[in-house]
Design an enzyme around this catalytic site. Structure first.
Site, mmCIF file in Angstrom:
data_model
loop_
_atom_site.group_PDB
_atom_site.id
_atom_site.type_symbol
_atom_site.label_atom_id
_atom_site.label_comp_id
_atom_site.label_asym_id
_atom_site.label_seq_id
_atom_site.Cartn_x
_atom_site.Cartn_y
_atom_site.Cartn_z
ATOM 1 N N LYS A 178 23.052 -11.444 -49.912
ATOM 2 C CA LYS A 178 23.691 -10.026 -49.522
ATOM 3 C C LYS A 178 25.222 -11.314 -48.123
ATOM 4 O O LYS A 178 24.990 -11.679 -47.459
ATOM 5 C CB LYS A 178 23.766 -9.206 -48.957
ATOM 6 C CG LYS A 178 24.778 -7.969 -48.225
ATOM 7 C CD LYS A 178 24.582 -6.765 -47.567
ATOM 8 C CE LYS A 178 23.847 -7.032 -46.073
ATOM 9 N NZ LYS A 178 25.072 -7.365 -45.503
ATOM 10 N N ASP B 181 28.704 -7.173 -50.269
ATOM 11 C CA ASP B 181 29.506 -6.525 -49.979
ATOM 12 C C ASP B 181 29.770 -5.696 -48.761
ATOM 13 O O ASP B 181 29.866 -6.120 -47.677
ATOM 14 C CB ASP B 181 27.782 -5.604 -49.277
ATOM 15 C CG ASP B 181 27.306 -4.141 -48.601
ATOM 16 O OD1 ASP B 181 27.919 -3.356 -48.855
ATOM 17 O OD2 ASP B 181 26.445 -4.380 -47.158
ATOM 18 N N LYS C 184 32.439 -2.834 -49.356
ATOM 19 C CA LYS C 184 32.493 -1.702 -49.270
ATOM 20 C C LYS C 184 33.923 -1.682 -49.349
ATOM 21 O O LYS C 184 34.822 -0.462 -48.541
ATOM 22 C CB LYS C 184 32.309 -0.960 -47.743
ATOM 23 C CG LYS C 184 30.978 -1.504 -48.282
ATOM 24 C CD LYS C 184 30.221 -0.330 -46.572
ATOM 25 C CE LYS C 184 28.647 -0.639 -45.779
ATOM 26 N NZ LYS C 184 27.550 -2.670 -46.488
ATOM 27 N N ASP D 14 39.911 1.823 -50.950
ATOM 28 C CA ASP D 14 41.560 2.120 -51.123
ATOM 29 C C ASP D 14 42.259 2.497 -51.940
ATOM 30 O O ASP D 14 41.722 3.413 -52.640
ATOM 31 C CB ASP D 14 41.770 0.861 -50.941
ATOM 32 C CG ASP D 14 43.436 0.534 -50.268
ATOM 33 O OD1 ASP D 14 43.908 1.403 -50.307
ATOM 34 O OD2 ASP D 14 43.027 -0.990 -49.120
ATOM 35 N N THR E 120 23.475 3.961 -43.483
ATOM 36 C CA THR E 120 22.250 4.469 -42.481
ATOM 37 C C THR E 120 22.428 4.384 -40.856
ATOM 38 O O THR E 120 21.099 4.654 -40.920
ATOM 39 C CB THR E 120 21.521 2.546 -43.657
ATOM 40 O OG1 THR E 120 21.524 1.860 -42.630
ATOM 41 C CG2 THR E 120 20.836 3.305 -44.603
ATOM 42 N N ARG F 183 17.723 -9.541 -41.089
ATOM 43 C CA ARG F 183 17.205 -10.024 -39.406
ATOM 44 C C ARG F 183 16.018 -10.297 -39.313
ATOM 45 O O ARG F 183 15.771 -10.902 -38.545
ATOM 46 C CB ARG F 183 17.667 -9.333 -37.920
ATOM 47 C CG ARG F 183 19.347 -9.194 -38.339
ATOM 48 C CD ARG F 183 20.101 -8.461 -36.867
ATOM 49 N NE ARG F 183 20.308 -7.345 -37.770
ATOM 50 C CZ ARG F 183 20.243 -5.772 -37.434
ATOM 51 N NH1 ARG F 183 21.153 -5.543 -35.403
ATOM 52 N NH2 ARG F 183 20.808 -4.898 -37.391
#
Length: 254
Positions: A49, A76, A78, A81, A140, A231
């Site tokens: 990603k 990613d 997002k 517009d 999330t 992570r």
């Protein structure tokens, strides 16, 4: 069939070789040089990603770098517009060879429909496979109180279900949601929808800033198609070993 398996289609057995393809490694780093180190350390991973921070810092060259290692790119960023602008951005992403791309479902049906049309047209023109466009439902990091503060009176699950429905009506084939909405979406839409879940933390990792989280095995059992993990793997002392631990956890679940 045990109750905990109801969210997944048991007729579609998951081959162990496909497990690695369900893990999306989040390159949540600040520079291309840092990303390159992770790519070197994780040759067995299949999808990486590239998020908003890294893409803003390094641009399309970051996509080229990931693909040069033979991996797929989940871009990613997002998109949200006016329809024409989003369609143009989707065309550009297709030309760059991304395999997956996110846009906010709250941008509306016209925006999503135009994006899907643009993806198909540009892919056909370039002789490429149409990327999987994914509608982002509820982040999330947001809880019910957070939604209320920005004007949404529905609880997260209700909002996710509503937005996922709009995404499918617009032609999108998948959505991004918390793992806690997987079963809800499977009951409503079956296998008609691809489900990608961030907020995945192995049992041995800290939750950090994610609030609605789940372990990889739990998400897989409930029916997730892909799970984003960053992570816990890329910041581990040994990223390759951490990746292998997640793979083993998923193999045990299967």
């Amino acid at each position: 069939i045990p109750a905990q398996w109801k969210g997944i289609q048991m007729t579609e057995k998951i081959a162990l070789k496909e497990i690695k393809e369900k893990i999306i490694i989040a390159l949540d780093v600040k520079s291309q040089s840092e990303a390159a180190k992770i790519l070197e350390l994780l040759p067995e991973a299949r999808i990486f990603k590239v998020g908003l921070e890294l893409f803003t810092a390094e641009g399309p060259g970051m996509i080229e770098l990931v693909r040069s290692y033979g991996h797929q790119v989940f871009l990613d960023i997002k998109l949200h517009d006016i329809p024409n602008t989003v369609a143009g951005a989707v065309r550009a992403a297709v030309r760059q060879g991304v395999s997956m791309l996110t846009l906010h479902t709250s941008g509306g049906k016209e925006m999503m429909s135009r994006a899907m049309d643009a993806a198909r047209e540009e892919a056909e023109k370039a002789g490429l496979r149409t990327p999987l466009l994914l509608g982002v439902t509820v982040l999330t990091s947001l809880k019910e109180k957070d939604l209320e503060e920005i004007g949404f009176r529905s609880e997260p699950q209700t909002q996710v279900l509503r937005l996922a429905g709009r995404a499918l009506q617009s032609g999108l084939k998948g959505v991004v949601c918390s793992p806690h909405e997987i079963e809800l979406l499977r009951r409503e839409h079956g296998t008609d929808i691809k489900i990608i879940t961030p907020g995945i933390r192995p049992v041995w990792a800290e939750a950090q800033d994610q609030k609605r989280i789940m372990t990889p095995a739990e998400a897989l059992v409930k029916g997730a198609d892909y799970m984003v993990i960053g992570r816990p793997i890329i910041q581990a002392a040994n990223p390759e070993e951490a990746f292998a631990r997640v793979v083993k956890e998923l193999e045990a679940a299967v």
